[in-house]
Design a protein around this motif. Sequence first.
Motif, PDB file in Angstrom:
ATOM      1  N   ALA A  23       5.190 -17.341  36.970  1.00  0.00           N
ATOM      2  CA  ALA A  23       4.755 -18.681  36.547  1.00  0.00           C
ATOM      3  C   ALA A  23       3.311 -18.687  36.069  1.00  0.00           C
ATOM      4  O   ALA A  23       2.741 -19.767  35.866  1.00  0.00           O
ATOM      5  N   VAL A  24       2.715 -17.497  35.880  1.00  0.00           N
ATOM      6  CA  VAL A  24       1.280 -17.437  35.570  1.00  0.00           C
ATOM      7  C   VAL A  24       0.976 -17.532  34.075  1.00  0.00           C
ATOM      8  O   VAL A  24      -0.176 -17.768  33.703  1.00  0.00           O
ATOM      9  N   ASP A  25       1.961 -17.332  33.215  1.00  0.00           N
ATOM     10  CA  ASP A  25       1.680 -17.329  31.778  1.00  0.00           C
ATOM     11  C   ASP A  25       0.953 -18.585  31.308  1.00  0.00           C
ATOM     12  O   ASP A  25      -0.056 -18.491  30.597  1.00  0.00           O
ATOM     13  N   PRO A  26       1.420 -19.782  31.676  1.00  0.00           N
ATOM     14  CA  PRO A  26       0.690 -20.983  31.229  1.00  0.00           C
ATOM     15  C   PRO A  26      -0.743 -21.050  31.761  1.00  0.00           C
ATOM     16  O   PRO A  26      -1.604 -21.675  31.137  1.00  0.00           O
ATOM     17  N   LEU A  27      -1.009 -20.404  32.896  1.00  0.00           N
ATOM     18  CA  LEU A  27      -2.363 -20.436  33.455  1.00  0.00           C
ATOM     19  C   LEU A  27      -3.339 -19.650  32.589  1.00  0.00           C
ATOM     20  O   LEU A  27      -4.532 -19.973  32.547  1.00  0.00           O
ATOM     21  N   ILE A  28      -2.847 -18.617  31.925  1.00  0.00           N
ATOM     22  CA  ILE A  28      -3.713 -17.843  31.032  1.00  0.00           C
ATOM     23  C   ILE A  28      -4.160 -18.714  29.867  1.00  0.00           C
ATOM     24  O   ILE A  28      -5.335 -18.724  29.495  1.00  0.00           O
ATOM     25  N   VAL A  29      -3.231 -19.447  29.299  1.00  0.00           N
ATOM     26  CA  VAL A  29      -3.570 -20.364  28.208  1.00  0.00           C
ATOM     27  C   VAL A  29      -4.492 -21.466  28.720  1.00  0.00           C
ATOM     28  O   VAL A  29      -5.476 -21.838  28.068  1.00  0.00           O
ATOM     29  N   GLN A  30      -4.181 -21.985  29.915  1.00  0.00           N
ATOM     30  CA  GLN A  30      -4.988 -23.056  30.490  1.00  0.00           C
ATOM     31  C   GLN A  30      -6.425 -22.614  30.723  1.00  0.00           C
ATOM     32  O   GLN A  30      -7.354 -23.425  30.619  1.00  0.00           O
ATOM     33  N   THR A  31      -6.631 -21.340  31.023  1.00  0.00           N
ATOM     34  CA  THR A  31      -7.991 -20.842  31.236  1.00  0.00           C
ATOM     35  C   THR A  31      -8.826 -20.975  29.969  1.00  0.00           C
ATOM     36  O   THR A  31      -9.978 -21.427  30.018  1.00  0.00           O
ATOM     37  N   ALA A  32      -8.253 -20.592  28.835  1.00  0.00           N
ATOM     38  CA  ALA A  32      -8.984 -20.721  27.569  1.00  0.00           C
ATOM     39  C   ALA A  32      -9.242 -22.190  27.241  1.00  0.00           C
ATOM     40  O   ALA A  32     -10.329 -22.552  26.780  1.00  0.00           O
ATOM     41  N   VAL A  33      -8.240 -23.048  27.503  1.00  0.00           N
ATOM     42  CA  VAL A  33      -8.430 -24.481  27.274  1.00  0.00           C
ATOM     43  C   VAL A  33      -9.523 -25.030  28.193  1.00  0.00           C
ATOM     44  O   VAL A  33     -10.369 -25.834  27.783  1.00  0.00           O
ATOM     45  N   ALA A  34      -9.526 -24.578  29.446  1.00  0.00           N
ATOM     46  CA  ALA A  34     -10.516 -25.054  30.415  1.00  0.00           C
ATOM     47  C   ALA A  34     -11.930 -24.636  30.028  1.00  0.00           C
ATOM     48  O   ALA A  34     -12.882 -25.401  30.220  1.00  0.00           O
ATOM     49  N   LEU A  35     -12.084 -23.435  29.501  1.00  0.00           N
ATOM     50  CA  LEU A  35     -13.408 -22.994  29.057  1.00  0.00           C
ATOM     51  C   LEU A  35     -13.923 -23.871  27.919  1.00  0.00           C
ATOM     52  O   LEU A  35     -15.100 -24.243  27.887  1.00  0.00           O
ATOM     53  N   ALA A  49     -12.905 -31.550  37.199  1.00  0.00           N
ATOM     54  CA  ALA A  49     -12.152 -31.929  36.001  1.00  0.00           C
ATOM     55  C   ALA A  49     -11.053 -30.921  35.670  1.00  0.00           C
ATOM     56  O   ALA A  49     -10.051 -31.283  35.035  1.00  0.00           O
ATOM     57  N   GLU A  50     -11.222 -29.657  36.099  1.00  0.00           N
ATOM     58  CA  GLU A  50     -10.248 -28.620  35.766  1.00  0.00           C
ATOM     59  C   GLU A  50      -9.107 -28.526  36.771  1.00  0.00           C
ATOM     60  O   GLU A  50      -8.064 -27.945  36.474  1.00  0.00           O
ATOM     61  N   ILE A  51      -9.289 -29.074  37.973  1.00  0.00           N
ATOM     62  CA  ILE A  51      -8.275 -28.910  39.021  1.00  0.00           C
ATOM     63  C   ILE A  51      -6.894 -29.416  38.597  1.00  0.00           C
ATOM     64  O   ILE A  51      -5.889 -28.695  38.746  1.00  0.00           O
ATOM     65  N   PRO A  52      -6.763 -30.649  38.063  1.00  0.00           N
ATOM     66  CA  PRO A  52      -5.410 -31.128  37.728  1.00  0.00           C
ATOM     67  C   PRO A  52      -4.711 -30.279  36.678  1.00  0.00           C
ATOM     68  O   PRO A  52      -3.490 -30.089  36.752  1.00  0.00           O
ATOM     69  N   GLY A  53      -5.447 -29.777  35.696  1.00  0.00           N
ATOM     70  CA  GLY A  53      -4.824 -28.977  34.643  1.00  0.00           C
ATOM     71  C   GLY A  53      -4.185 -27.717  35.195  1.00  0.00           C
ATOM     72  O   GLY A  53      -3.008 -27.419  34.919  1.00  0.00           O
ATOM     73  N   LEU A  64     -13.004 -27.004  27.379  1.00  0.00           N
ATOM     74  CA  LEU A  64     -13.316 -28.306  27.979  1.00  0.00           C
ATOM     75  C   LEU A  64     -14.631 -28.249  28.747  1.00  0.00           C
ATOM     76  O   LEU A  64     -15.413 -29.207  28.735  1.00  0.00           O
ATOM     77  N   GLY A  65     -14.893 -27.123  29.398  1.00  0.00           N
ATOM     78  CA  GLY A  65     -16.141 -26.966  30.128  1.00  0.00           C
ATOM     79  C   GLY A  65     -17.355 -27.061  29.227  1.00  0.00           C
ATOM     80  O   GLY A  65     -18.387 -27.632  29.610  1.00  0.00           O
ATOM     81  N   VAL A  66     -17.252 -26.498  28.013  1.00  0.00           N
ATOM     82  CA  VAL A  66     -18.345 -26.607  27.051  1.00  0.00           C
ATOM     83  C   VAL A  66     -18.611 -28.066  26.715  1.00  0.00           C
ATOM     84  O   VAL A  66     -19.763 -28.519  26.661  1.00  0.00           O
TER      85      VAL A  66
END
Length: 282
Positions: free
Chosen positions: A201-213, A157-161, A215-217
Amino acid sequence: MTTATLPLKTRARQRRYLSALRTWRGLAGLALVGVVALAGLLAPLLTDTDPNAQSALALAGPSSAHPFGTDDLGRDLFSRVLHGIGTDLALIVTAVPIGALLGCAAALLAATSRWADLAVQRAFDLLLAFPGLILGLAVTAVLGPGRWPVVIVIALAEIPGFGRQLRAGILVQREREYALAARLGGASRARVLLRHIVPNAVDPLIVQTAVALSLGVFIEGALSFLGLGVRPPEPTLGSILSQSVAYLTTDPAFAAAPLAATTALVLGFTLIAEALNRGIRR
């Protein structure tokens, strides 16, 4: 962008992240996640009660022996909630990095050619066409319930994000002057991508990590709630909530602790993501 400037840019990026986390949103999110995570990690020290030990005190109210009361099988809810937090966090912290690595690898593959980009985008669309619960049903139908099926569902579920965030960043950064200058300077396509474009290009990935966590919950809780998650009697927050549904009118305290822990985790990760996003956009 020269090699000498990279450490300076990295330090500036780190200062920006830390500044974002010092805002009220960042501090509130860190406090919520920190308290819940610490409770889960210290579960063996905070209680010596076996979370799976049954007793005759079914649906007993809070007491000195059972601070959160007991469930319908007489098991101590305080112990089960704390160990459930630990189980949930272990699954999420395992699954999200796997999804991030696979998504970022797919984005890097997409940057190699037009046909690879098209194939990767269709793969992302295919994954997005199946909500987390549908993926959960499909995976557990093949593998059965358990820890690893939950990890696989969350990771898928996290791959596309992650993939789409990195791909978008690469598309923007590769047209910048520093990337064009590196190519004109004779740098190979792979070097320009990995050495110059990706670090910017990594800045959005940092935000995405928190969003993914966050979503994982949700995904873990939903799978456990439906009986598709970790096998009983091992406790998870979702499975405890599922058991409490039948007693919401007669014993609402049954659901209070797992619901509060789940809410704190989701809200905490959401606040962290929002704080980081605001800091990056400054």
